[in-house]
Design a protein around this motif. Structure first.
Motif, PDB file in Angstrom:
ATOM      1  N   PHE A  16       0.821  -1.208   0.000  1.00  0.00           N
ATOM      2  CA  PHE A  16       0.000   0.000   0.000  1.00  0.00           C
ATOM      3  C   PHE A  16       0.859   1.264   0.000  1.00  0.00           C
ATOM      4  O   PHE A  16       0.532   2.245  -0.671  1.00  0.00           O
ATOM      5  CB  PHE A  16      -0.902   0.049   1.241  1.00  0.00           C
ATOM      6  CG  PHE A  16      -2.079  -0.885   1.178  1.00  0.00           C
ATOM      7  CD1 PHE A  16      -2.314  -1.693   0.080  1.00  0.00           C
ATOM      8  CD2 PHE A  16      -2.966  -0.952   2.245  1.00  0.00           C
ATOM      9  CE1 PHE A  16      -3.397  -2.556   0.035  1.00  0.00           C
ATOM     10  CE2 PHE A  16      -4.051  -1.807   2.211  1.00  0.00           C
ATOM     11  CZ  PHE A  16      -4.270  -2.617   1.107  1.00  0.00           C
ATOM     12  N   MET A  74      -0.569  -6.772  -6.354  1.00  0.00           N
ATOM     13  CA  MET A  74       0.002  -5.437  -6.420  1.00  0.00           C
ATOM     14  C   MET A  74       1.460  -5.472  -6.857  1.00  0.00           C
ATOM     15  O   MET A  74       1.938  -4.535  -7.501  1.00  0.00           O
ATOM     16  CB  MET A  74      -0.139  -4.755  -5.067  1.00  0.00           C
ATOM     17  CG  MET A  74      -1.571  -4.371  -4.723  1.00  0.00           C
ATOM     18  SD  MET A  74      -1.645  -3.333  -3.257  1.00  0.00           S
ATOM     19  CE  MET A  74      -0.725  -1.898  -3.801  1.00  0.00           C
ATOM     20  N   TYR A  82      -2.084   0.866  -6.337  1.00  0.00           N
ATOM     21  CA  TYR A  82      -3.085   0.204  -5.507  1.00  0.00           C
ATOM     22  C   TYR A  82      -4.475   0.337  -6.140  1.00  0.00           C
ATOM     23  O   TYR A  82      -5.198  -0.647  -6.312  1.00  0.00           O
ATOM     24  CB  TYR A  82      -3.070   0.789  -4.098  1.00  0.00           C
ATOM     25  CG  TYR A  82      -4.160   0.249  -3.198  1.00  0.00           C
ATOM     26  CD1 TYR A  82      -4.418  -1.114  -3.110  1.00  0.00           C
ATOM     27  CD2 TYR A  82      -4.919   1.116  -2.414  1.00  0.00           C
ATOM     28  CE1 TYR A  82      -5.419  -1.609  -2.279  1.00  0.00           C
ATOM     29  CE2 TYR A  82      -5.915   0.625  -1.571  1.00  0.00           C
ATOM     30  CZ  TYR A  82      -6.167  -0.725  -1.521  1.00  0.00           C
ATOM     31  OH  TYR A  82      -7.161  -1.211  -0.698  1.00  0.00           O
TER      32      TYR A  82
END
Length: 944
Positions: free
Chosen positions: A559, A596, A743
């Motif tokens: 993140f 991701m 993200y």
């Protein structure tokens, strides 16, 4: 007088009271069930009307049709138990049937058995359903539940669960309820099923009354005498039988002159007949009858101990109770439950409660299971020191059965005791809150707050705080849980010091993992989660708590744009350690981290493992989440058929297994597929159904919702509205402290819209900012491809756009980002065409059309086709395949059917009911114009 059956009605009445109409309706339902149309009947009538007798006759008729008949007779003393009705139904079933997905039924049937412990109540419901599927596939099955007004809630909840899935089963469920007693919401719920019919058992007809009088008094009655008997008894067989017994004992003849005597003797005839019968016996016989009414007749020594009568006298008394029509001929039970109730009504309420408490103590001393003893304790307010431990043991047993609500009842009864010290009360409250968290999380929080206000030990507070966090998440109270966990972890650290022992280390890891889990739930607490994860050393991964923490650390590191290598190392440790038990959240978090980091194959492998584990453990919530997430990833890979199948299956499971639960991911995934297929109206219809409190405050799902909604709004002509939706994403991400631009991919779409709206300078500024962020934080191949794409989009001169868009096509194709590659090819062909390179434009656009066709990306395909024509090319006409008419779930089901899997195997694999598979197959056969599996297999081979 004629020999009686266990209803208290003479044997001759079995023929005379044939209940022809009611029996015919039951037989009709049985015929439908045998034909494979699951049916249910709620049989209602007052006490003594003949429901049990009707069921006994019906059982014989069902058996004559080749049905296996399983029966449960419910009792008041077991009404608070967990799955007491289920155990009675399946007593004696071959344990070989309890395998595969049915193995979770073992918890309800034999909770002490070895094997997997169910992760929650759903697993047991699921296992019992598959047990019925197995039994009914061997032989049509009839499940009969008598006296269901006393049936335990767990069994009733399962019957409701079963009937929602019973359409195609060879199954008949008959539930008999005494009218005049409140059956509760769960019993009423059974009548809402389309397959369920309510059947009222009517009073006896006048002819039946005459026949019974003639049989009971050995003489055909005068019409006025018969009419008065009918009026007094109300046509109730039990009351009529007891009335006739009194008339016979008093030498009354059934003539017209005796009609008035019927009226007088008919007052409270049941109680009067029982009292009169016992009055003629020695006094100790009544004491034995009262004791037997509480502990049964099977163990005379218990009856003797309860009523303080010698065992030999008890045995004599039982024989005498048979002779005076109180017990049945086998001394197994009372002739009717109303007779039992009448006998107990002969003592005061205070004495009855005291006797129940003594009976419970005797059963406990006898070594009876705690739940059996607790059943008696729930019926008496007597409070003695030995009771709370028994109730707590009963709660533990009920919870192992998967019946949290029964366990809750036992603990609430225990907490009402005055004999509890502070520590014991606290432990019971913690146990209660843990159970409430499973069935009603909001109600668990006040109890946990009370406990936290009383407990001072840091270790105990940490355990309670972790439980609080688990209960807070489903009711959107994670922020309170985060604040609490931060406080208790600080207190724990001060208590355990810098060198904690193994137990304290595990507790510390549990607390930290729970904190990270809670803090990632809402955008407002996400910055705290990323900050704490950044400071933690990687746990070794020896336990489930350590694996959860490591998985969340991998996700949180992604993140904030940490090291790609670190993210991958952590996620691989989670996925490549098979011997540590992990929950669905652990595996899902690791899969998101893989995605991701650009390793889609590992992400999909992780999701496959998640699906297998959640299917094995019967955890539908995480199963739906994993299916929805996989549908999102498959869309990003351009595998729309697979995405549609997963999205539809997720919706099927959520709607069928989790009605009323707010799970939005299936609808979002389905809407995304419809948008990709160029069906924005259908997509928007689904998105408008997504309703969840404070939705925008919860990250990942809302971000996916916003991206799909923006795409659909743009397709419907509202580009400005789509841009605002994307900007809301941007603001939310900034507020949550998420710095990794990969993200949530809001910005590529935003750039495209800005260019479309003529705001090229604004678009170029956004590209410059995002390019810098991507290259600094997350330089994975897909990121490079997207930067090349948006760089080409903002180029004013078409010739300046060609090079970056060409690079975008190559990079995006290389990393499997098919939708983005299609857009890059679309825009590259457009730029080449405007730059005058028509030949190259045709080549690029046709290659892009091929990719879009394989993917099923119809929305962009139409626009690319127009450019091919503009470039002087011809667009091959799309030939619709019959397969195009199938839904995603239908495609998946027929593919598995063509591989030779049975309907049951398909249902088990997809985590849906058997009926769902059959509906999909039937619909597919109709759409494809085939008659069965052989033709289906041939067609699929031809399609390949």
């Amino acid at each position: 007088m004629s020999t009686q059956d266990n209803t208290g009605v003479p044997a001759v009445g079995r023929v005379l009271l044939g209940r022809t109409d009611e029996l015919a309706q039951l037989e009709s339902k049985a015929d439908l069930a045998v034909a494979g149309h699951g049916q249910a009947v709620l049989l209602r009538g007052p006490s003594g009307i003949g429901k049990t007798q009707l069921l006994r006759t019906a059982e014989q008729r069902f058996a004559a049709r080749g049905m296996r008949v399983l029966r449960a007779d419910c009792a008041e003393v077991s009404s608070g138990s967990g799955y007491a009705g289920v155990r009675a139904l399946f007593e004696g079933i071959d344990q070989a049937m309890v395998h595969g997905p049915a193995r979770w039924a073992r918890a309800a049937l034999t909770p002490a058995a070895d094997g997997d412990v169910p992760s929650g109540g759903y697993a047991v419901l699921h296992g019992l359903y598959w047990l019925v599927v197995g039994l009914s596939s061997e032989q049509p099955l009839a499940l009969i539940v008598d006296d269901a007004h006393w049936c335990d809630n767990s069994t009733l909840r399962w019957l409701d669960f079963l009937l929602r899935r019973a359409d195609s089963l060879r199954l008949l469920v008959v539930v008999a309820q005494r009218s005049g007693i409140e059956g509760g919401e769960l019993l009423t719920q059974l009548t809402t099923h389309e397959c369920c019919t309510t059947l009222e058992v009517r009073p006896l007809g006048a002819d039946d009354v005459v026949d019974l009088i003639a049989a009971g008094l050995d003489e055909v009655p005068a019409p006025s005498f018969a009419a008065r008997c009918n009026d007094v008894s109300g046509g109730n067989p039990l009351l009529l039988y007891r009335l006739l017994g009194e008339l016979r004992r008093n030498g009354v003849q059934p003539d017209a002159q005796s009609a008035e005597l019927v009226q007088e003797m008919g007052r409270n005839v049941l109680a009067a007949s029982v009292v009169a019968a016992l009055a003629k016996q020695p006094e100790y016989v009544t004491e034995v009858a009262r004791a037997a009414a509480l502990v049964g007749t099977g163990r005379p020594h218990l009856v003797a101990a309860l009523c303080r009568v010698p065992v030999r006298s008890v045995i004599t008394a039982l024989h005498l109770l048979v002779r005076c029509d109180v017990l049945d001929a086998d001394r197994h039970d009372f002739v009717h439950d109303q007779v039992r109730t009448t006998i107990l009504a002969g003592i005061s309420e205070e004495e009855l409660h005291a006797t129940r408490a003594r009976a419970a103590r005797l059963l406990s001393d006898e070594g009876e299971p705690a739940e059996t003893v607790a059943g008696h304790l729930l019926l008496t307010p007597v409070d003695e020191p030995w009771m709370p431990p028994v109730l707590r043991d009963a709660a533990t047993s009920a919870n192992r059965r998967g019946s949290a609500e029964a366990a809750i009842g036992y603990l609430q009864r225990a907490l009402g005791s005055k004999w509890l010290d502070v520590d014991t009360r606290t432990r019971l409250q913690i146990d209660l809150a843990g159970l409430l968290a499973q069935v009603d999380p909001a109600s668990a929080l006040p109890t946990l707050r009370e406990v936290l206000g009383r407990v001072s030990d840091p270790r105990e507070r940490t355990t309670v705080a972790a439980l609080f966090a688990r209960a807070a998440q489903p009711v959107y109270s994670s922020q309170e849980a985060v604040e609490l966990l931060v406080e208790v972890i600080d207190q724990l650290d001060a208590a355990i010091g810098p060198n904690p022992g193994p137990a304290d280390q595990e507790l510390r890891m549990l607390a930290e993992g729970t904190l990270l889990m809670s803090a990632t739930d809402e955008c407002s607490t996400l910055p705290l989660a990323t900050a704490r994860a950044r400071m933690l050393p990687d746990p070794p991964g020896h336990t489930g708590a350590e694996m959860l923490t490591l998985s969340l650390m991998a996700m949180l590191s992604a993140f904030e744009g940490g090291s790609v290598e670190t993210v991958l190392r952590r996620a691989r440790t989670v996925m490549e350690t098979p011997d540590v038990p992990m929950d669905g959240l652990t595996l899902l978090s690791a899969s998101l981290a893989f995605e991701m980091a650009g390793d889609i194959d590992s992400a999909l492998a992780g999701l496959e493992r998640t699906l297998a584990e959640t299917r094995r453990r019967a955890e539908p919530v995480m199963h739906v989440m994993a299916l929805g997430f996989r549908a999102v990833l498959q869309r990003r890979r351009g595998e729309l058929a697979e995405a549609a199948a997963d999205a539809q299956t997720a919706a099927d499971v959520a709607g069928q297994e989790l009605p009323g639960l707010l799970l939005t991911l299936p609808q979002i995934a389905q809407a995304g597929v419809f948008a990709d297929l160029g069906q924005p109206d259908r997509a928007m219809e689904l998105l408008d159904q997504v309703v969840r409190p404070r939705y925008e405050e919860f990250g990942w799902e809302w971000y996916n919702y916003a991206l799909v909604r923006a795409k659909v709004m743009r397709q419907l002509g509202d580009a400005a509205g789509a841009l605002e939706m994307l900007r809301r994403c941007e603001r939310s991400i900034d507020d949550a402290g998420i710095t990794n631009p990969m993200y949530v991919l809001w910005w590529p779409e935003a750039v495209d819209i800005l260019v479309e709206l003529g705001r090229r300078e604004e678009a170029a500024a956004l590209v410059a900012r995002m390019s810098e962020d991507v290259r600094r934080q997350w330089p994975i191949p897909k990121a490079d491809g997207l930067i090349a794409l948006v760089t080409g989009l903002v180029a004013e001169d078409p010739k300046d756009a060609v090079a970056p868009l060409t690079a975008a096509v190559e990079r995006l194709e290389g990393c499997g980002a098919v939708p983005d590659r299609i857009r890059a090819g679309h825009r590259l062909g457009q730029a080449l065409l405007r730059a005058g390179d028509v030949k190259q434009a045709r080549q690029v656009l046709r290659a892009t059309m091929d990719v879009a066709t394989r993917s099923g990306e119809r929305a962009e395909l139409a626009e690319v086709g127009k450019l091919v024509v503009e470039a002087g090319g011809r667009v091959r006409k799309h030939i619709d395949s019959p397969m195009d008419a199938l839904t995603g779930s239908e495609r998946r089901v027929i593919a598995m059917a063509a591989e030779g899997l049975s309907n049951r195997a398909i249902a088990e694999t997809l985590f849906v009911a058997l009926r769902t598979v059959e509906v999909h197959l039937t619909s597919s056969y109709r759409k494809l114009g085939v008659s069965g599996r052989a033709e289906l297999t041939a067609m699929l081979r031809a399609e390949r």
